[in-house]
Design an enzyme around this catalytic site. Structure first.
Site, PDB file in Angstrom:
ATOM      1  N   GLU A 190     101.129  12.999  76.120  1.00  0.00           N
ATOM      2  CA  GLU A 190     101.256  14.082  75.151  1.00  0.00           C
ATOM      3  C   GLU A 190     102.602  14.806  75.217  1.00  0.00           C
ATOM      4  O   GLU A 190     103.200  15.117  74.196  1.00  0.00           O
ATOM      5  CB  GLU A 190     100.126  15.103  75.353  1.00  0.00           C
ATOM      6  CG  GLU A 190      98.782  14.678  74.804  1.00  0.00           C
ATOM      7  CD  GLU A 190      98.697  14.797  73.290  1.00  0.00           C
ATOM      8  OE1 GLU A 190      99.695  15.154  72.651  1.00  0.00           O
ATOM      9  OE2 GLU A 190      97.605  14.506  72.751  1.00  0.00           O
ATOM     10  N   HIS A 214     102.844  12.427  71.717  1.00  0.00           N
ATOM     11  CA  HIS A 214     102.282  13.431  70.812  1.00  0.00           C
ATOM     12  C   HIS A 214     102.607  13.060  69.372  1.00  0.00           C
ATOM     13  O   HIS A 214     103.750  12.758  69.044  1.00  0.00           O
ATOM     14  CB  HIS A 214     102.896  14.792  71.170  1.00  0.00           C
ATOM     15  CG  HIS A 214     102.302  15.960  70.450  1.00  0.00           C
ATOM     16  ND1 HIS A 214     101.024  16.392  70.673  1.00  0.00           N
ATOM     17  CD2 HIS A 214     102.836  16.801  69.516  1.00  0.00           C
ATOM     18  CE1 HIS A 214     100.789  17.460  69.923  1.00  0.00           C
ATOM     19  NE2 HIS A 214     101.858  17.715  69.199  1.00  0.00           N
ATOM     20  N   SER A 217      97.733  18.747  66.443  1.00  0.00           N
ATOM     21  CA  SER A 217      98.509  19.777  67.123  1.00  0.00           C
ATOM     22  C   SER A 217      98.164  21.151  66.544  1.00  0.00           C
ATOM     23  O   SER A 217      97.007  21.565  66.610  1.00  0.00           O
ATOM     24  CB  SER A 217     100.007  19.454  67.027  1.00  0.00           C
ATOM     25  OG  SER A 217     100.748  20.200  67.968  1.00  0.00           O
TER      26      SER A 217
END
Length: 483
Positions: free
Chosen positions: A302, A390, A174
Site C-alpha cells: 500500500e 496503492h 482511498s
C-alpha cells in the site's frame, strides 16, 4: 448530441462512444459559490431546452488543476442501454487524499464497467478546504454532503439512464473508500445504496478540535480566522495554494497534529456528531449498516508509492515514527515481528498497516460483528519497483492500468497477466454489484477467507498474519490533538 435523456432538472444530450452512451457533466446540485459557498449543497437549477453534456464539467478547486468554471457539482454517466431498465448501478466516489476529484481522469473512465452491463456514475464533490475544512458558520463534511446529494440524484434520475435505483453499489478507493465508510454510518445515507466496495480505506477521521486547528493554520497566512465571514470572498485557488503549502510541510507539525503528519494530506472526514455521528468501526460494529453488503480490500504494498517520494530514514527515526502513530502496536513489537527489514522497509510496512491494511481488516471485522455480509480481498500482483501498490486494484477494475503507469513498457507476459487479472477483478466486482456476491467465501473471523488477486487467483486465510497479530488489540477511531 446523439442521445437525449430527461432528468428532474431538464433534458440532457450525450453521445454514443464505442457502444456506450456517455453523459459527462450532468448537474446534481447548484454551483457552490456566492451565497452557496461553504454551505450544504443546494438543488440544481432547472433549464429549458437540451443541455449539452458531451464534455466533462470543471472539477472542484484542487492542486495542479486550472479553474475553468464554478459549476463543480456535476456527474458523469456511462450506460450500455439508456432505453432499458433494471441495470445494476455503480456510483464511483473518487479518491485523491481528500484533495483531488476529477471525473475527467482517464484512469477512472467508466466505459469498461458499463460494457460489463452496469450503469456507472462518477460524481464530483468538494475536496480540500472547500469540502472538509472545519469552519465556524458552515456545516462540516461538505464533501460528504455533496456525495449524499449525488446519491439522491441517482435515486431520482437513474431509471431514465437504464439503471435500477434499488440496486446501487457505491465504489471508492482511498479517500473515496474513507468517504463510503463514513456514509455507511450516517443515518442520512440510509437507503441510498444497497452495496459498497471499499478499496484501501484510510484509517483517518478527525475530531472537530484537530480539524479546526488545521483549518486555522491554513488561514493564518491570510490573517483571517477559519470562519465563513472571513473567507467567503477569498478565491478558492488561494486556499488551494495555502493548503498545498501546509501539506508540503506536514512533518513540521508532528508536535501539534501527531499522526496526521505521517499521511499525505491535512484533511479527512470529521466526526462532528451531526453529519458524521460516529467512527465507521464503532458504528458498523453496532449494526449501523447491517443491511448493506460489503466488499472490502487492499493491496499488499500500500505505501510503496508514497515511500518512493520520502527521504531515507534511520533506525531511531523510524522507531519514533511508529511510536507516534495512533493507535500503534509500538516500535519494539514491529522490530520483533519484522527483524530482517531495513529502516525504510519497516517504515513502509508500518505505514501500509496503519494507514490502509489494518483499517480495512478491522472494518471487515466490525461490519461482520454488526451483522453485515462481508467479502475481503488483497491484491498481491504488481509490476515495477512499487509492486502491488496503492490504487493499482482500482486501475485493474476500471481496465486502465495501461495508462501512464509503465505497464506498456513491461514484457508481453506481464501485460498478459495484467489483462487477465483486470478481466477477473472487473467481472467479480460486477457480479457483486449485480447480485451481492462476488463469487467466493464470505469473510468470517474464524476462517478469514480472503480473495487473493494474483496469477494463481486463490482464496486463502488472510495473508498478512504477522501484521494482523500486531494490530489485533488496537482500535481505530478518530485522530485528535496530542494531549
Amino acid at each position: 448530441m446523439d442521445i437525449r435523456v430527461r432528468t428532474c432538472a431538464g433534458m440532457v444530450g450525450g453521445g454514443w462512444e464505442g457502444g456506450v452512451a456517455v453523459f459527462r457533466s450532468v448537474p446534481f446540485a447548484a454551483p457552490p459559490v456566492g451565497p452557496h459557498r461553504f454551505a450544504a449543497p443546494a438543488p440544481a437549477v432547472g433549464w429549458d431546452g437540451i443541455r449539452d453534456v458531451t464534455a466533462f464539467g470543471p472539477p472542484p478547486p484542487q492542486p495542479n488543476c486550472v479553474a475553468t468554471g464554478d459549476d463543480w457539482l456535476t456527474l458523469a454517466v456511462w450506460t450500455p442501454s439508456p432505453g432499458r431498465t433494471g441495470l445494476p448501478v455503480i456510483v464511483w466516489i473518487s479518491g485523491g487524499t481528500y484533495l483531488n476529484c476529477n471525473t475527467a481522469n482517464p484512469h477512472l473512465d467508466g466505459a469498461a464497467l458499463a460494457h460489463g452491463g452496469a450503469v456507472v456514475v462518477s460524481a464530483h464533490y468538494r475536496t480540500g478546504f472547500e469540502g472538509f475544512a472545519e469552519l465556524d458558520g458552515a456545516p462540516g463534511n461538505r464533501g460528504l454532503l455533496d456525495q449524499l446529494t449525488a446519491l439522491s440524484w441517482v435515486q431520482d434520475n437513474i431509471t431514465a439512464f437504464g439503471g435500477d435505483p434499488a440496486n446501487v453499489t457505491v465504489l471508492g478507493q482511498s479517500a473515496g473508500a474513507g468517504s463510503i465508510a463514513a456514509l455507511l454510518v450516517m443515518p442520512t445515507a440510509s437507503g441510498l445504496f444497497r452495496r459498497a466496495v471499499l478499496q484501501s480505506i484510510p484509517g483517518t477521521y478527525f475530531t472537530r478540535e484537530l480539524a479546526a486547528d488545521i483549518a486555522g493554520e491554513i488561514t493564518a497566512g491570510f490573517g483571517r480566522r477559519p470562519c465563513v465571514d472571513d473567507l467567503v470572498d477569498l478565491p478558492p485557488q488561494m486556499l488551494v495554494a495555502a493548503t498545498r503549502s501546509v501539506t508540503e510541510r506536514l512533518p513540521r507539525y508532528a508536535h501539534r497534529w501527531g499522526a496526521v503528519t505521517s499521511t499525505p494530506t491535512p484533511f479527512s472526514p470529521v466526526m462532528d456528531g451531526t453529519v458524521l455521528p460516529v467512527s465507521p468501526w464503532a458504528g458498523l460494529a453496532r449494526g449501523a449498516a447491517h443491511e448493506v453488503e460489503l466488499l472490502i480490500g487492499h493491496t499488499r504494498d500500500e505505501f510503496s508509492l508514497f515511500a518512493a517520494r520520502l527521504d531515507d530514514i534511520g533506525d531511531t527515526e523510524v522507531d519514533a515514527l511508529i511510536a507516534g502513530l495512533t493507535p500503534t502496536p509500538g516500535a519494539p513489537r514491529y522490530r520483533a515481528t519484522y527483524p530482517l527489514l531495513s529502516a525504510p522497509q519497516l517504515r513502509e510496512t508500518a505505514l501500509s498497516d496503519w494507514l490502509f491494511r489494518m483499517p480495512a481488516l478491522h472494518l471487515a471485522e466490525a461490519a461482520h460483528t454488526g451483522g453485515a455480509r462481508v467479502w475481503l480481498y488483497e491484491l498481491r500482483w504488481g509490476f515495477g519497483p512499487e509492486g502491488a501498490s496503492h490504487s493499482l486494484d482500482t486501475l485493474l477494475v476500471f481496465g486502465t492500468a495501461h495508462i501512464d503507469t509503465g505497464l506498456t513498457a513491461t514484457g508481453a507476459d506481464t501485460q498478459a497477466e495484467a489483462r487477465k487479472l483486470s478481466n477477473t477483478m472487473r467481472s467479480e466486482h460486477l457480479c457483486f454489484a449485480a447480485t451481492g456476491d462476488p463469487g467466493w467465501a464470505r469473510y468470517r473471523p474464524r476462517t478469514r477467507a480472503t480473495r487473493v488477486y494474483d496469477p494463481a487467483a486463490s482464496v486463502v486465510e488472510y495473508p498478512e498474519q504477522r501484521s494482523r497479530m500486531l494490530w489485533r488489540d488496537q482500535r481505530f477511531g478518530t485522530l485528535d490533538l496530542p494531549r
